[in-house]
Design a protein around this motif. Structure first.
Motif, PDB file in Angstrom:
ATOM      1  N   GLU A 205      46.562  32.657  37.454  1.00 37.39           N
ATOM      2  CA  GLU A 205      45.249  32.525  38.084  1.00 37.39           C
ATOM      3  C   GLU A 205      45.404  32.457  39.602  1.00 37.39           C
ATOM      4  O   GLU A 205      44.592  33.025  40.341  1.00 37.39           O
ATOM      5  CB  GLU A 205      44.541  31.290  37.553  1.00 37.39           C
ATOM      6  CG  GLU A 205      44.201  31.368  36.068  1.00 37.39           C
ATOM      7  CD  GLU A 205      43.404  30.162  35.590  1.00 37.39           C
ATOM      8  OE1 GLU A 205      42.953  29.378  36.442  1.00 37.39           O
ATOM      9  OE2 GLU A 205      43.234  30.019  34.371  1.00 37.39           O
ATOM     10  N   GLN A 206      46.421  31.769  40.056  1.00 39.13           N
ATOM     11  CA  GLN A 206      46.656  31.658  41.493  1.00 39.13           C
ATOM     12  C   GLN A 206      46.967  33.025  42.098  1.00 39.13           C
ATOM     13  O   GLN A 206      46.476  33.374  43.175  1.00 39.13           O
ATOM     14  CB  GLN A 206      47.803  30.686  41.753  1.00 39.13           C
ATOM     15  CG  GLN A 206      47.494  29.249  41.350  1.00 39.13           C
ATOM     16  CD  GLN A 206      48.730  28.355  41.406  1.00 39.13           C
ATOM     17  OE1 GLN A 206      49.843  28.835  41.628  1.00 39.13           O
ATOM     18  NE2 GLN A 206      48.528  27.062  41.210  1.00 39.13           N
ATOM     19  N   ILE A 207      47.793  33.813  41.389  1.00 40.41           N
ATOM     20  CA  ILE A 207      48.127  35.150  41.870  1.00 40.41           C
ATOM     21  C   ILE A 207      46.877  36.029  41.900  1.00 40.41           C
ATOM     22  O   ILE A 207      46.631  36.750  42.882  1.00 40.41           O
ATOM     23  CB  ILE A 207      49.221  35.795  40.991  1.00 40.41           C
ATOM     24  CG1 ILE A 207      50.542  35.043  41.151  1.00 40.41           C
ATOM     25  CG2 ILE A 207      49.407  37.275  41.362  1.00 40.41           C
ATOM     26  CD1 ILE A 207      51.625  35.506  40.198  1.00 40.41           C
ATOM     27  N   ALA A 208      46.078  35.989  40.848  1.00 36.25           N
ATOM     28  CA  ALA A 208      44.853  36.787  40.791  1.00 36.25           C
ATOM     29  C   ALA A 208      43.918  36.434  41.947  1.00 36.25           C
ATOM     30  O   ALA A 208      43.340  37.323  42.591  1.00 36.25           O
ATOM     31  CB  ALA A 208      44.155  36.579  39.449  1.00 36.25           C
ATOM     32  N   ARG A 209      43.779  35.132  42.221  1.00 28.48           N
ATOM     33  CA  ARG A 209      42.904  34.700  43.321  1.00 28.48           C
ATOM     34  C   ARG A 209      43.420  35.204  44.668  1.00 28.48           C
ATOM     35  O   ARG A 209      42.636  35.525  45.563  1.00 28.48           O
ATOM     36  CB  ARG A 209      42.788  33.174  43.343  1.00 28.48           C
ATOM     37  CG  ARG A 209      41.875  32.610  42.264  1.00 28.48           C
ATOM     38  CD  ARG A 209      41.467  31.179  42.578  1.00 28.48           C
ATOM     39  NE  ARG A 209      42.622  30.280  42.634  1.00 28.48           N
ATOM     40  CZ  ARG A 209      43.088  29.600  41.605  1.00 28.48           C
ATOM     41  NH1 ARG A 209      42.506  29.716  40.413  1.00 28.48           N
ATOM     42  NH2 ARG A 209      44.139  28.795  41.737  1.00 28.48           N
ATOM     43  N   LYS A 213      40.979  39.003  42.667  1.00 31.54           N
ATOM     44  CA  LYS A 213      40.753  39.744  41.438  1.00 31.54           C
ATOM     45  C   LYS A 213      40.763  38.790  40.246  1.00 31.54           C
ATOM     46  O   LYS A 213      41.236  37.656  40.343  1.00 31.54           O
ATOM     47  CB  LYS A 213      41.849  40.803  41.246  1.00 31.54           C
ATOM     48  CG  LYS A 213      41.817  41.922  42.269  1.00 31.54           C
ATOM     49  CD  LYS A 213      40.573  42.787  42.138  1.00 31.54           C
ATOM     50  CE  LYS A 213      40.532  43.892  43.174  1.00 31.54           C
ATOM     51  NZ  LYS A 213      39.328  44.744  43.039  1.00 31.54           N
ATOM     52  N   THR A 214      40.246  39.274  39.116  1.00 32.82           N
ATOM     53  CA  THR A 214      40.319  38.494  37.884  1.00 32.82           C
ATOM     54  C   THR A 214      41.703  38.651  37.273  1.00 32.82           C
ATOM     55  O   THR A 214      42.461  39.572  37.642  1.00 32.82           O
ATOM     56  CB  THR A 214      39.274  38.969  36.864  1.00 32.82           C
ATOM     57  OG1 THR A 214      39.614  40.312  36.450  1.00 32.82           O
ATOM     58  CG2 THR A 214      37.864  38.972  37.455  1.00 32.82           C
ATOM     59  N   LEU A 218      44.241  41.853  37.300  1.00 32.99           N
ATOM     60  CA  LEU A 218      45.645  41.688  37.683  1.00 32.99           C
ATOM     61  C   LEU A 218      46.569  42.316  36.643  1.00 32.99           C
ATOM     62  O   LEU A 218      47.503  43.056  36.979  1.00 32.99           O
ATOM     63  CB  LEU A 218      45.972  40.209  37.840  1.00 32.99           C
ATOM     64  CG  LEU A 218      47.419  39.875  38.214  1.00 32.99           C
ATOM     65  CD1 LEU A 218      47.698  40.235  39.673  1.00 32.99           C
ATOM     66  CD2 LEU A 218      47.717  38.388  37.965  1.00 32.99           C
ATOM     67  N   PHE A 219      46.299  42.051  35.359  1.00 36.38           N
ATOM     68  CA  PHE A 219      47.165  42.557  34.299  1.00 36.38           C
ATOM     69  C   PHE A 219      47.038  44.075  34.143  1.00 36.38           C
ATOM     70  O   PHE A 219      48.020  44.762  33.865  1.00 36.38           O
ATOM     71  CB  PHE A 219      46.851  41.854  32.984  1.00 36.38           C
ATOM     72  CG  PHE A 219      47.368  40.437  32.918  1.00 36.38           C
ATOM     73  CD1 PHE A 219      48.116  39.895  33.950  1.00 36.38           C
ATOM     74  CD2 PHE A 219      47.104  39.639  31.812  1.00 36.38           C
ATOM     75  CE1 PHE A 219      48.598  38.593  33.892  1.00 36.38           C
ATOM     76  CE2 PHE A 219      47.576  38.331  31.744  1.00 36.38           C
ATOM     77  CZ  PHE A 219      48.327  37.810  32.784  1.00 36.38           C
ATOM     78  N   LEU A 220      45.823  44.599  34.319  1.00 30.53           N
ATOM     79  CA  LEU A 220      45.645  46.050  34.254  1.00 30.53           C
ATOM     80  C   LEU A 220      46.408  46.733  35.393  1.00 30.53           C
ATOM     81  O   LEU A 220      47.060  47.764  35.189  1.00 30.53           O
ATOM     82  CB  LEU A 220      44.161  46.413  34.315  1.00 30.53           C
ATOM     83  CG  LEU A 220      43.346  46.112  33.054  1.00 30.53           C
ATOM     84  CD1 LEU A 220      41.847  46.271  33.330  1.00 30.53           C
ATOM     85  CD2 LEU A 220      43.757  47.017  31.897  1.00 30.53           C
ATOM     86  N   ARG A 221      46.322  46.141  36.574  1.00 33.82           N
ATOM     87  CA  ARG A 221      47.055  46.706  37.714  1.00 33.82           C
ATOM     88  C   ARG A 221      48.550  46.600  37.488  1.00 33.82           C
ATOM     89  O   ARG A 221      49.315  47.528  37.832  1.00 33.82           O
ATOM     90  CB  ARG A 221      46.657  45.960  38.991  1.00 33.82           C
ATOM     91  CG  ARG A 221      47.384  46.460  40.241  1.00 33.82           C
ATOM     92  CD  ARG A 221      46.882  47.804  40.705  1.00 33.82           C
ATOM     93  NE  ARG A 221      47.835  48.448  41.607  1.00 33.82           N
ATOM     94  CZ  ARG A 221      47.574  49.532  42.326  1.00 33.82           C
ATOM     95  NH1 ARG A 221      46.382  50.098  42.277  1.00 33.82           N
ATOM     96  NH2 ARG A 221      48.493  50.067  43.105  1.00 33.82           N
ATOM     97  N   TRP A 222      49.000  45.490  36.916  1.00 32.38           N
ATOM     98  CA  TRP A 222      50.428  45.314  36.594  1.00 32.38           C
ATOM     99  C   TRP A 222      50.907  46.445  35.679  1.00 32.38           C
ATOM    100  O   TRP A 222      51.965  47.051  35.910  1.00 32.38           O
ATOM    101  CB  TRP A 222      50.617  43.952  35.922  1.00 32.38           C
ATOM    102  CG  TRP A 222      51.946  43.729  35.283  1.00 32.38           C
ATOM    103  CD1 TRP A 222      53.089  43.275  35.873  1.00 32.38           C
ATOM    104  CD2 TRP A 222      52.280  43.967  33.903  1.00 32.38           C
ATOM    105  NE1 TRP A 222      54.114  43.203  34.959  1.00 32.38           N
ATOM    106  CE2 TRP A 222      53.643  43.620  33.735  1.00 32.38           C
ATOM    107  CE3 TRP A 222      51.559  44.415  32.799  1.00 32.38           C
ATOM    108  CZ2 TRP A 222      54.291  43.727  32.505  1.00 32.38           C
ATOM    109  CZ3 TRP A 222      52.205  44.523  31.576  1.00 32.38           C
ATOM    110  CH2 TRP A 222      53.560  44.181  31.441  1.00 32.38           C
ATOM    111  N   ALA A 223      50.121  46.749  34.634  1.00 34.51           N
ATOM    112  CA  ALA A 223      50.501  47.825  33.712  1.00 34.51           C
ATOM    113  C   ALA A 223      50.502  49.180  34.425  1.00 34.51           C
ATOM    114  O   ALA A 223      51.405  50.009  34.220  1.00 34.51           O
ATOM    115  CB  ALA A 223      49.546  47.850  32.525  1.00 34.51           C
TER     116      ALA A 223
END
Length: 278
Positions: A205-209, A213-214, A218-223
């Motif tokens: 959550e901290q990374i997303a903030r 981003k949500t 974040l996870f979609l961008r990671w993929a």
């Protein structure tokens, strides 16, 4: 001029077909008016890849949405999947014709074998046959591991262009993705946001903030940064739009490595121990 987004981005499959990087998954979207409206909304928002499967039970509304969208068929990339363990060649062909009839389409762009069925040699021969008959512009597999892909290669005349696999920060599939890259197989990830549950570390959550981003974005961008095609699903307009808003930031190498290091476990069935049934 319209600004290009991730929804406009495509990759070339090894048979030369161009496939959108981001698609709209229809898993658990019911075969009713609300389901059709969700697919239409995705198409209206610029999604041009619709991912579905016979077992999802919603082929009719996918076909209806494509027709009602008024978007040229040549602009929409349709993926579906062959279901059925230990069927005969004739039964597999009947299943394929049934899917095309329900979709109201003469062909699909990508036909995948949904799971590594016990008689996957016959199932793959059938997919090769419909590829030659132009009922599918490309063929591939789903939920295959390296050993199963190697077995398939032994008798295949056509090699799979893609493997759709469970892929999320809790299952980063490093070895399988490396095998895909070596063998010119595109990775398509499903369940990319599945790690979002009670066990999710607060650091995510901290990374997303930090990127404003949500966690889902974040996870979609990671993929995406791991060169996987992504197929998020939602029934809600705001989330459908939100899921595609991931091309205005880049995850740092440090954050990518941290996300990669999250504890690993499957959320879906294991291809090695899946009860296929009949």
């Amino acid at each position: 001029m319209k600004k290009r987004t991730i929804l406009d981005e495509k990759v070339k499959l090894h048979n030369g077909i161009m496939m959108p990087v981001m698609g709209f998954r229809t898993y658990k979207i019911e075969n009713n008016e609300l389901g059709k409206e969700a697919i239409l909304e995705a198409l209206n928002q610029g999604y041009r890849h619709i991912d579905m499967a016979k077992i999802y039970g919603n082929e009719e509304i996918v076909g209806q949405a494509i027709k009602e969208s008024k978007i040229s068929r040549s602009e929409i990339f349709v993926t579906t999947k062959l279901w059925g363990n230990e069927l005969t060649k004739e039964q597999y062909l009947q299943e394929i014709d049934s899917s095309l009839e329900k979709l109201g389409l003469e062909f699909v762009d990508l036909f995948l074998m949904h799971w590594p069925w016990n008689n996957r040699k016959i199932a793959w021969e059938v997919l090769e046959e419909i590829y030659r008959a132009k009922k599918a512009r490309a063929i591939g597999v789903s939920n295959f591991n390296i050993e199963q892909l190697e077995q398939l290669k032994q008798d295949a005349k056509e090699l799979p262009v893609a493997n759709q696999i469970e892929f999320h920060p809790g299952l980063n599939q490093t070895e399988l993705r490396a095998y895909h890259q070596k063998n010119n197989i595109i990775t398509i990830g499903w369940g990319t946001m599945k790690y979002h549950d009670d066990s999710l570390p607060e650091t995510c959550e901290q990374i997303a903030r930090e990127y404003n981003k949500t966690i889902q974005q974040l996870f979609l961008r990671w993929a995406y940064q791991h060169q996987s095609l992504i197929i998020p699903k939602s029934m809600h307009k705001t989330r459908i739009i939100e899921n595609s808003a991931i091309d205005d930031f880049k995850i740092s190498d440090e954050h990518m490595k941290w996300i990669d290091s999250l504890p690993q476990s499957r959320k879906g069935p294991d291809p090695n121990n899946f009860d296929f049934g009949n």
